[in-house]
Design a protein around this motif. Structure first.
Motif, PDB file in Angstrom:
ATOM      1  N   LEU A  76     -19.565 -24.497 -27.086  1.00  0.00           N
ATOM      2  CA  LEU A  76     -18.658 -24.961 -28.142  1.00  0.00           C
ATOM      3  C   LEU A  76     -18.792 -26.466 -28.355  1.00  0.00           C
ATOM      4  O   LEU A  76     -18.721 -26.951 -29.499  1.00  0.00           O
ATOM      5  CB  LEU A  76     -17.221 -24.599 -27.798  1.00  0.00           C
ATOM      6  CG  LEU A  76     -16.859 -23.114 -27.861  1.00  0.00           C
ATOM      7  CD1 LEU A  76     -15.414 -22.895 -27.426  1.00  0.00           C
ATOM      8  CD2 LEU A  76     -17.081 -22.567 -29.266  1.00  0.00           C
ATOM      9  N   ALA A  77     -18.993 -27.219 -27.268  1.00  0.00           N
ATOM     10  CA  ALA A  77     -19.186 -28.660 -27.406  1.00  0.00           C
ATOM     11  C   ALA A  77     -20.479 -28.964 -28.153  1.00  0.00           C
ATOM     12  O   ALA A  77     -20.526 -29.871 -29.004  1.00  0.00           O
ATOM     13  CB  ALA A  77     -19.201 -29.311 -26.021  1.00  0.00           C
ATOM     14  N   VAL A  78     -21.545 -28.205 -27.869  1.00  0.00           N
ATOM     15  CA  VAL A  78     -22.812 -28.401 -28.577  1.00  0.00           C
ATOM     16  C   VAL A  78     -22.653 -28.054 -30.055  1.00  0.00           C
ATOM     17  O   VAL A  78     -23.161 -28.759 -30.938  1.00  0.00           O
ATOM     18  CB  VAL A  78     -23.917 -27.553 -27.925  1.00  0.00           C
ATOM     19  CG1 VAL A  78     -25.182 -27.578 -28.771  1.00  0.00           C
ATOM     20  CG2 VAL A  78     -24.227 -28.060 -26.525  1.00  0.00           C
ATOM     21  N   ALA A  79     -21.927 -26.965 -30.353  1.00  0.00           N
ATOM     22  CA  ALA A  79     -21.705 -26.592 -31.752  1.00  0.00           C
ATOM     23  C   ALA A  79     -20.907 -27.651 -32.493  1.00  0.00           C
ATOM     24  O   ALA A  79     -21.186 -27.943 -33.667  1.00  0.00           O
ATOM     25  CB  ALA A  79     -20.983 -25.240 -31.807  1.00  0.00           C
ATOM     26  N   GLN A  80     -19.911 -28.251 -31.830  1.00  0.00           N
ATOM     27  CA  GLN A  80     -19.134 -29.306 -32.484  1.00  0.00           C
ATOM     28  C   GLN A  80     -19.988 -30.540 -32.737  1.00  0.00           C
ATOM     29  O   GLN A  80     -19.867 -31.176 -33.792  1.00  0.00           O
ATOM     30  CB  GLN A  80     -17.936 -29.670 -31.631  1.00  0.00           C
ATOM     31  CG  GLN A  80     -17.067 -30.766 -32.246  1.00  0.00           C
ATOM     32  CD  GLN A  80     -15.837 -31.056 -31.424  1.00  0.00           C
ATOM     33  OE1 GLN A  80     -15.474 -30.279 -30.547  1.00  0.00           O
ATOM     34  NE2 GLN A  80     -15.197 -32.177 -31.690  1.00  0.00           N
TER      35      GLN A  80
END
Length: 260
Positions: free
Chosen positions: A75-79
């Motif tokens: 999720l951090a990479v997607a953000q």
């Protein structure tokens, strides 16, 4: 870092931190109109992303998630990718305004069928759109707007470090608002030329009604092309001012996405 240990200790941790930081930068370069062009090799984008990421890692205290393969890490990479794509997409909206203006002018001049392959996007665009795009690119680079954009990209790590709340409906509405400014800017660019072309077409219609024996196509099309070229030459200083303001507005819109 990713639940895999290659035995390099702290060096491995710094490597995955660098890769994590490159996510936002690579996404921004991919979506940007100049750096994301099809003519730019992917190797060049990767090297540019790595070079900027090295500076970000040294200037800021960005910390990567403990486990990139976990749900929180993904999720951090997607953000990170979303923030980079948004900053690059805003530039795309600004660079699309001259293309829309060229469509309006070309339709009035009868040059709507004169299209060519755009080497930047790979799609077909009007011939006048190529001219406007080249002028905007030269002004964008000449004014140093690309340096300001890179500065905003680095500043985004201080404004929104990884893991902070950035995605919201208000920011998406802000991007949509930039799209409305794109259409209004395109109208302002094309308005002087299209106004003159409208007068020429009205005069050609009056002449064709008063003298039906005249061929409207043989008279109106050359007159529209000639009037359009003269209008473009006469409005060249105004066009330069509009495109210069557009280049600065593009960077300002990217900076508006970083405001909390």
């Amino acid at each position: 870092m990713i639940a895999l240990n290659f035995g390099f200790g702290a060096l491995e941790g710094e490597f995955w931190r660098l890769v994590f930081v490159m996510t936002r930068i690579a996404a921004a370069l991919f979506a940007a109109p100049l750096f994301g062009a099809t003519t730019v090799p992917p190797q060049v984008r990767v090297m540019a992303s790595g070079a900027v990421a090295v500076l970000v890692c040294n200037w800021t205290s960005v910390a990567a998630p403990p486990n990139l393969l976990s749900l929180v890490g993904m999720l951090a990479v997607a953000q990170e990718a979303l923030i980079g794509l948004a900053m690059g997409f805003v530039l795309q909206l600004s660079f699309a305004a001259p293309i829309i203006a060229a469509e309006l002018i070309g339709g009035g001049m009868g040059l709507s069928i004169a299209t060519t392959a755009d080497p930047v996007s790979g799609a077909h665009s009007p011939a006048l759109g190529q001219y406007f795009s080249v002028v905007l690119t030269v002004l964008f680079l000449g004014l140093g707007a690309h340096l300001n954009w890179f500065s905003l990209l680095v500043e985004s790590y201080r404004a929104f470090p990884p893991g902070s709340a950035w995605f919201s409906g208000g920011r998406m509405a802000l991007v949509a608002g930039f799209a409305t400014q794109m259409f209004s800017t395109a109208l302002l660019i094309a308005l002087p030329v299209t106004l003159l072309l409208l007068l020429v077409q009205v005069m050609a219609g009056i002449i064709s009604r008063s003298a039906p024996s005249l061929n409207l196509f043989s008279l109106g099309l050359p007159a529209s092309v000639l009037a359009g070229l003269l209008a473009l030459i006469a409005s060249a200083p105004l066009l330069t001012d509009r495109l210069s303001d557009l280049a600065q507005t593009a960077v300002a819109q990217s900076g508006a996405l970083l405001e909390k």
